[in-house]
Design a protein around this motif. Structure first.
Motif, PDB file in Angstrom:
ATOM      1  N   TYR A   1       0.838  -1.205   0.000  1.00 26.37           N
ATOM      2  CA  TYR A   1       0.000   0.000   0.000  1.00 26.37           C
ATOM      3  C   TYR A   1       0.871   1.253   0.000  1.00 26.37           C
ATOM      4  CZ  TYR A   1      -4.094  -2.847   1.447  1.00 26.37           C
ATOM      5  OH  TYR A   1      -5.115  -3.757   1.520  1.00 26.37           O
ATOM      6  N   TRP A   2       1.836   1.277   0.900  1.00 21.97           N
ATOM      7  CA  TRP A   2       2.658   2.477   1.089  1.00 21.97           C
ATOM      8  C   TRP A   2       3.597   2.723  -0.091  1.00 21.97           C
ATOM      9  CZ3 TRP A   2       3.461  -0.214   6.273  1.00 21.97           C
ATOM     10  CH2 TRP A   2       2.344   0.013   7.104  1.00 21.97           C
ATOM     11  N   GLU A   3       3.887   1.663  -0.831  1.00 25.98           N
ATOM     12  CA  GLU A   3       4.719   1.820  -2.033  1.00 25.98           C
ATOM     13  C   GLU A   3       3.867   2.058  -3.276  1.00 25.98           C
ATOM     14  OE1 GLU A   3       7.073  -1.712  -2.028  1.00 25.98           O
ATOM     15  OE2 GLU A   3       8.393  -1.010  -0.401  1.00 25.98           O
ATOM     16  N   ARG A   4       2.584   2.268  -3.051  1.00 28.99           N
ATOM     17  CA  ARG A   4       1.618   2.552  -4.119  1.00 28.99           C
ATOM     18  C   ARG A   4       1.546   1.400  -5.123  1.00 28.99           C
ATOM     19  NH1 ARG A   4       0.649   5.853  -8.658  1.00 28.99           N
ATOM     20  NH2 ARG A   4      -1.375   6.859  -8.533  1.00 28.99           N
ATOM     21  N   GLY A   5       1.622   0.187  -4.570  1.00 28.41           N
ATOM     22  CA  GLY A   5       1.473  -0.992  -5.403  1.00 28.41           C
ATOM     23  C   GLY A   5       0.009  -1.282  -5.677  1.00 28.41           C
ATOM     24  N   GLU A   6      -0.255  -2.223  -6.562  1.00 23.07           N
ATOM     25  CA  GLU A   6      -1.632  -2.555  -6.927  1.00 23.07           C
ATOM     26  C   GLU A   6      -2.228  -3.570  -5.948  1.00 23.07           C
ATOM     27  OE1 GLU A   6      -2.213  -1.793 -11.614  1.00 23.07           O
ATOM     28  OE2 GLU A   6      -1.218  -3.688 -11.106  1.00 23.07           O
ATOM     29  N   TYR A   7      -3.528  -3.468  -5.735  1.00 21.67           N
ATOM     30  CA  TYR A   7      -4.227  -4.415  -4.879  1.00 21.67           C
ATOM     31  C   TYR A   7      -5.694  -4.496  -5.288  1.00 21.67           C
ATOM     32  CZ  TYR A   7      -5.305  -0.001  -2.500  1.00 21.67           C
ATOM     33  OH  TYR A   7      -5.689   1.297  -2.223  1.00 21.67           O
ATOM     34  N   ILE A   8      -6.251  -5.677  -5.089  1.00 20.35           N
ATOM     35  CA  ILE A   8      -7.663  -5.929  -5.366  1.00 20.35           C
ATOM     36  C   ILE A   8      -8.367  -6.145  -4.034  1.00 20.35           C
ATOM     37  CG2 ILE A   8      -9.326  -7.506  -6.430  1.00 20.35           C
ATOM     38  CD1 ILE A   8      -7.119  -8.224  -8.483  1.00 20.35           C
ATOM     39  N   GLY A   9      -9.472  -5.442  -3.828  1.00 21.39           N
ATOM     40  CA  GLY A   9     -10.274  -5.628  -2.632  1.00 21.39           C
ATOM     41  C   GLY A   9     -11.603  -6.266  -2.983  1.00 21.39           C
ATOM     42  N   VAL A  10     -11.975  -7.320  -2.265  1.00 26.14           N
ATOM     43  CA  VAL A  10     -13.259  -7.977  -2.507  1.00 26.14           C
ATOM     44  C   VAL A  10     -14.074  -7.979  -1.219  1.00 26.14           C
ATOM     45  CG1 VAL A  10     -12.436  -9.422  -4.406  1.00 26.14           C
ATOM     46  CG2 VAL A  10     -12.265 -10.275  -2.063  1.00 26.14           C
ATOM     47  N   GLY A  11     -15.395  -7.910  -1.385  1.00 17.98           N
ATOM     48  CA  GLY A  11     -16.288  -7.881  -0.241  1.00 17.98           C
ATOM     49  C   GLY A  11     -16.830  -6.488   0.017  1.00 17.98           C
ATOM     50  N   VAL A  12     -17.733  -6.403   0.977  1.00 20.67           N
ATOM     51  CA  VAL A  12     -18.358  -5.140   1.350  1.00 20.67           C
ATOM     52  C   VAL A  12     -17.308  -4.099   1.713  1.00 20.67           C
ATOM     53  CG1 VAL A  12     -19.733  -4.043   3.167  1.00 20.67           C
ATOM     54  CG2 VAL A  12     -20.530  -6.132   2.103  1.00 20.67           C
TER      55      VAL A  12
END
Length: 370
Positions: A247-258
């Protein structure tokens, strides 16, 4: 690097400070929620094919409150739909009052290898006031079940009448339980939470008192062998959170769920905060997103600086220049001159001096206003 965040919105009861998407009264929807969650994981994998996950993080709410078969199902679905690195960091958040031996065995069986435990404080009277469901003894029982595992513990500072000595004793409890990573968060009384009333009544510590405790915590953890690598995070060598570092290195991430947020291909998007709305979208093959923004260059530049300066590593000016085809020193010459006494420049690297990291917001905002 790509991370996957899985949000579990269920819990036994709401903590007085909680402003997250957690719903104790919705626990009857666990079965249908996870069915939708599995489907979203599959859908996101098709949306972003041939991507490899370096980290998986199961957060909440209280993920450990649900039957472990659902957690196992989520991990198996992630591994089925995505390629997952052999050495992937897989974390689950745990409340000490919701764990047992069988759950631990089940978690380990699907490759969960990092356990983030919400200790918050080692004093039962404070835990009760926060409406936590566990005790200090429960924490030790929990860590005993996780003996030898990679354990992180969360601790809150800024509680009513809290002292540095109490926080240090809470740290001692976390370390006695085997924690190699400790997150120390300053209590934020959000509007609408029960603890906000305490804030309005002047019952919480002042900002200066919290800052003094924080400074004492930094020194105490250093003595215990834990180094600060981000404003709120400390660890022994090799035990930093790879998922959060992304997160802090501004990398990519996928969030699933509410309520889960994602950052992919320079787009930031967030799912609905309402369980029924989220599930209906998934059931009818619609997007559960309620917000979506393409990050423009100016905002991307600020994010790069803001996230990087939260860490003790700081930012690479060369990386900034190459990422944005820019000249950092020229763009921010006025800010560097104005805030120079708070910053440390070492060749390519720029960071906030250690003694000013806790008050980094005022420094970082100057870059936004540039």
């Amino acid at each position: 690097m790509l991370g996957l965040y899985i949000h579990i919105p269920f819990c036994k009861q709401k903590c007085t400070y909680c402003d997250f998407a957690s719903y104790p009264r919705e626990i009857s929807k666990v079965e249908s929620y996870f069915a939708c969650l599995y489907r979203e994981i599959e859908g996101r994998s098709k949306q972003y094919p041939n991507r490899e996950l370096s980290t998986i993080y199961i957060g909440g709410g209280t993920p450990s409150v649900v039957d472990s078969k659902y957690i196992m199902g989520a991990i198996r679905q992630a591994k089925k739909c995505f390629k997952v690195k052999d050495n992937a960091e897989i974390t689950i958040e745990i409340n000490p009052g919701t764990i047992d031996e069988q759950k631990v065995k089940d978690y380990l069986s699907v490759g969960i290898n990092r356990f983030s435990i919400g200790l918050q404080t080692g004093f039962d009277d404070q835990l009760k006031r926060l409406n936590r469901i566990h005790t200090a003894k429960d924490f030790l029982l929990c860590t005993n079940l996780l003996k030898g595992q990679n354990i992180s513990a969360d601790i809150l500072i800024g509680l009513a009448d809290q002292t540095l000595d109490q926080v240090q004793k809470s740290i001692d409890l976390a370390l006695a339980g085997g924690a190699k990573h400790i997150s120390v968060y300053a209590l934020t009384p959000e509007v609408g939470t029960p603890i906000y009333t305490d804030y309005l009544n002047g019952e919480l510590l002042s900002d200066d008192e919290v800052a003094d405790i924080y400074d004492g915590v930094v020194e105490y953890l250093k003595q215990k062998g834990l180094s600060r690598y981000e404003v709120s995070n400390f660890c022994m060598d090799g035990y930093h959170s790879r998922h959060n570092l992304n997160y802090w290195e501004r990398g990519e991430y996928i969030g699933v769920g509410v309520s889960a947020s994602s950052f992919m291909e320079n787009r930031r998007f967030t799912n609905s905060f309402i369980i029924d709305e989220y599930m209906n979208a998934i059931i009818y093959n619609k997007s559960p997103e309620v917000a979506s923004d393409i990050i423009e260059e100016k905002d991307a530049k600020f994010e790069f600086i803001m996230l990087g300066l939260r860490t003790t590593a700081g930012i690479s000016i060369q990386k900034y220049n190459s990422t944005f085809n820019a000249d950092f020193d020229a763009e921010y010459s006025e800010v560097l001159q104005k805030k120079g006494k708070y910053l440390l420049r070492n060749g390519d690297n720029l960071k906030i001096k250690d003694e000013y990291l806790y008050v980094q917001n005022d420094i970082i905002m100057e870059f936004l206003q540039n």
